[in-house]
Design an enzyme around this catalytic site. Structure first.
Site, mmCIF file in Angstrom:
data_model
loop_
_atom_site.group_PDB
_atom_site.id
_atom_site.type_symbol
_atom_site.label_atom_id
_atom_site.label_comp_id
_atom_site.label_asym_id
_atom_site.label_seq_id
_atom_site.Cartn_x
_atom_site.Cartn_y
_atom_site.Cartn_z
ATOM 1 N N LYS A 48 -63.527 18.144 37.342
ATOM 2 C CA LYS A 48 -64.634 18.730 36.581
ATOM 3 C C LYS A 48 -65.982 18.204 37.090
ATOM 4 O O LYS A 48 -66.024 17.219 37.854
ATOM 5 C CB LYS A 48 -64.431 18.402 35.095
ATOM 6 C CG LYS A 48 -63.159 19.050 34.491
ATOM 7 C CD LYS A 48 -62.935 18.586 33.054
ATOM 8 C CE LYS A 48 -61.745 19.269 32.407
ATOM 9 N NZ LYS A 48 -61.476 18.778 31.033
ATOM 10 N N TYR A 90 -59.200 29.153 30.090
ATOM 11 C CA TYR A 90 -58.670 28.467 28.900
ATOM 12 C C TYR A 90 -57.941 29.407 27.943
ATOM 13 O O TYR A 90 -57.226 28.940 27.059
ATOM 14 C CB TYR A 90 -59.775 27.689 28.180
ATOM 15 C CG TYR A 90 -60.032 26.349 28.855
ATOM 16 C CD1 TYR A 90 -59.089 25.313 28.799
ATOM 17 C CD2 TYR A 90 -61.187 26.123 29.595
ATOM 18 C CE1 TYR A 90 -59.305 24.099 29.438
ATOM 19 C CE2 TYR A 90 -61.417 24.909 30.240
ATOM 20 C CZ TYR A 90 -60.467 23.899 30.156
ATOM 21 O OH TYR A 90 -60.675 22.704 30.795
ATOM 22 N N ASN A 131 -63.797 14.222 30.522
ATOM 23 C CA ASN A 131 -62.596 13.494 30.929
ATOM 24 C C ASN A 131 -62.219 13.761 32.386
ATOM 25 O O ASN A 131 -61.056 13.639 32.758
ATOM 26 C CB ASN A 131 -61.441 13.787 29.962
ATOM 27 C CG ASN A 131 -61.188 15.264 29.794
ATOM 28 O OD1 ASN A 131 -61.701 16.082 30.554
ATOM 29 N ND2 ASN A 131 -60.383 15.624 28.804
ATOM 30 N N HIS A 165 -59.067 18.533 34.980
ATOM 31 C CA HIS A 165 -58.128 19.426 34.294
ATOM 32 C C HIS A 165 -56.828 19.409 35.073
ATOM 33 O O HIS A 165 -56.835 19.417 36.308
ATOM 34 C CB HIS A 165 -58.654 20.865 34.255
ATOM 35 C CG HIS A 165 -57.565 21.847 33.903
ATOM 36 N ND1 HIS A 165 -57.162 22.062 32.609
ATOM 37 C CD2 HIS A 165 -56.744 22.591 34.686
ATOM 38 C CE1 HIS A 165 -56.155 22.920 32.606
ATOM 39 N NE2 HIS A 165 -55.880 23.267 33.848
ATOM 40 N N GLU A 207 -52.509 29.680 35.900
ATOM 41 C CA GLU A 207 -53.781 29.085 36.328
ATOM 42 C C GLU A 207 -53.971 29.152 37.843
ATOM 43 O O GLU A 207 -55.076 29.412 38.320
ATOM 44 C CB GLU A 207 -53.856 27.632 35.846
ATOM 45 C CG GLU A 207 -53.991 27.546 34.329
ATOM 46 C CD GLU A 207 -54.094 26.124 33.811
ATOM 47 O OE1 GLU A 207 -54.349 25.954 32.619
ATOM 48 O OE2 GLU A 207 -53.902 25.167 34.598
HETATM 49 P P1 GDP Z 1 -56.142 18.638 28.436
HETATM 50 O O1 GDP Z 1 -55.005 19.549 28.808
HETATM 51 O O2 GDP Z 1 -55.731 17.199 28.282
HETATM 52 O O3 GDP Z 1 -57.340 18.766 29.367
HETATM 53 O O4 GDP Z 1 -56.649 19.081 26.991
HETATM 54 P P2 GDP Z 1 -56.766 20.518 26.280
HETATM 55 O O5 GDP Z 1 -56.159 21.605 27.125
HETATM 56 O O6 GDP Z 1 -56.247 20.373 24.907
HETATM 57 O O7 GDP Z 1 -58.351 20.726 26.160
HETATM 58 C C1 GDP Z 1 -59.088 21.161 27.267
HETATM 59 C C2 GDP Z 1 -60.388 20.363 27.367
HETATM 60 O O8 GDP Z 1 -61.213 20.628 26.224
HETATM 61 C C3 GDP Z 1 -60.209 18.856 27.356
HETATM 62 O O9 GDP Z 1 -59.878 18.328 28.619
HETATM 63 C C4 GDP Z 1 -61.574 18.409 26.876
HETATM 64 O O10 GDP Z 1 -62.540 18.415 27.936
HETATM 65 C C5 GDP Z 1 -61.964 19.477 25.849
HETATM 66 N N1 GDP Z 1 -61.558 19.151 24.479
HETATM 67 C C6 GDP Z 1 -60.296 19.276 23.999
HETATM 68 N N2 GDP Z 1 -60.241 18.920 22.701
HETATM 69 C C7 GDP Z 1 -61.501 18.575 22.348
HETATM 70 C C8 GDP Z 1 -62.072 18.119 21.106
HETATM 71 O O11 GDP Z 1 -61.413 17.981 20.085
HETATM 72 N N3 GDP Z 1 -63.405 17.854 21.101
HETATM 73 C C9 GDP Z 1 -64.171 18.008 22.205
HETATM 74 N N4 GDP Z 1 -65.460 17.706 22.106
HETATM 75 N N5 GDP Z 1 -63.663 18.430 23.397
HETATM 76 C C10 GDP Z 1 -62.349 18.714 23.470
HETATM 77 MG MG MG Z 2 -54.894 21.657 28.766
#
Ligand code: GDP
Ligand code: MG
Length: 202
Positions: free
Chosen positions: A14, A54, A157, A160, A171
Site C-alpha cells: 500500500k 474490495y 497496515n 494487502h 483479485e
Molecule cells: P486484511 O485482509 O487484514 O487487510 O483486512 P480486511 O480485508 O478486513 O480490511 C481491509 C483493509 O481495510 C485493512 O487492511 C485496513 O487497511 C482497513 N480496515 C479494516 N478494518 C478497519 C477498521 O475497522 N477501521 C479502519 N479504520 N480501517 C479498517
Molecule cells: Mg482482506
C-alpha cells in the site's frame, strides 16, 4: 486438483509501504521463505478500481463491519459509528478508497506452496497494534483501530494480501492480465518440492 506448490496469491504494498521505503524489505520476506514472484508492477490506483477490488467478494462488506464492531466489543466499548456491520463497512470502504489511491502501490502475484496462508502468516493480522512480532505488520508499523477511527482514516497496515484461494483468484484477475503473469521455474524448486534428494551428491 491443483498441487499446493502451484497456489497463487495477490499482494499489494500500500502507499504507506512505498512511502516508507519498505518495498524491498517486504519482498525479501516472501522470497526468503521460498515463494516465487510471478508478476509485479507499480501503479496509482483510482477510487473505482479500489472499490471494485474490495467488493469482488460479496461477503467482504459484512465481514469487515463485524470485525470492526467486535474489536470494540472486545474492549468493552461500543463502536463509534454504528451497530450495523454494513453501515460500518461503508465508512471503512470510503476511507480505504482514499488511503489506497494516495500514492503508488506495488502489486504482485506470488506463487508457491500454500501461498495464500503462508503470505497471510508473514503479513500478520489486520490491526498492527495486535499483529504478532515477526510479522510484517507487527515489525514495521504501529497503527490501531482506535487511533485511525479517532483521526477518521483507514488503518495503515502497509500491505494487502488475499484472504483465501477464491479471493486470490478474483483479485489476481482484477489486477493482472493473463499475459502479465510469467510461468517460469526457480532453480530452488527441486530442493523445496522435489520428492527425493538423490541427485544432490551427484
Ligand atoms: P486484511 O485482509 O487484514 O487487510 O483486512 P480486511 O480485508 O478486513 O480490511 C481491509 C483493509 O481495510 C485493512 O487492511 C485496513 O487497511 C482497513 N480496515 C479494516 N478494518 C478497519 C477498521 O475497522 N477501521 C479502519 N479504520 N480501517 C479498517
Ligand atoms: Mg482482506
Amino acid at each position: 486438483m491443483l498441487h499446493p506448490k502451484n497456489e497463487r496469491t495477490l499482494v499489494v504494498i500500500k502507499p504507506d509501504g512505498v512511502e516508507r521505503s519498505l518495498v524491498g524489505e517486504i519482498i525479501r520476506r516472501f522470497e526468503r521463505v521460498g515463494l516465487k514472484i510471478v508478476a509485479m508492477k507499480m501503479l496509482v490506483a483510482d477510487q473505482e478500481f479500489v472499490k471494485a477490488h474490495y467488493t469482488l467478494d460479496s461477503g467482504w462488506m459484512k465481514g469487515v463491519g463485524e470485525k470492526s464492531i467486535k474489536a470494540y466489543i472486545d474492549q468493552g466499548k461500543k463502536h463509534p459509528i454504528s451497530d450495523d456491520p454494513l453501515a460500518v463497512a461503508e465508512v471503512i470502504l470510503r476511507k480505504l478508497r482514499s488511503y489506497i489511491t494516495a500514492g503508488p502501490v506495488v502489486a504482485m502475484v506470488i506463487e508457491g506452496a500454500h501461498a495464500v496462508k503462508i503470505v497471510r502468516k508473514l503479513v500478520g493480522s489486520t490491526e498492527p497494534l495486535s499483529s504478532d512480532v515477526g510479522t510484517i505488520r507487527g515489525d514495521f508499523v504501529l497503527d490501531s483501530y482506535e487511533m485511525s477511527d479517532l483521526d477518521d482514516r483507514s488503518i495503515r497496515n502497509l500491505i494487502h494480501a488475499s484472504g483465501s484461494v477464491a479471493e486470490a483468484k478474483r483479485e489476481i484477475a482484477h489486477w493482472f492480465k493473463p499475459d502479465e503473469i510469467i510461468e517460469y521455474r526457480h532453480v530452488q524448486e527441486e530442493i523445496l518440492y522435489g520428492p527425493n534428494l538423490d541427485d544432490v551428491l551427484g
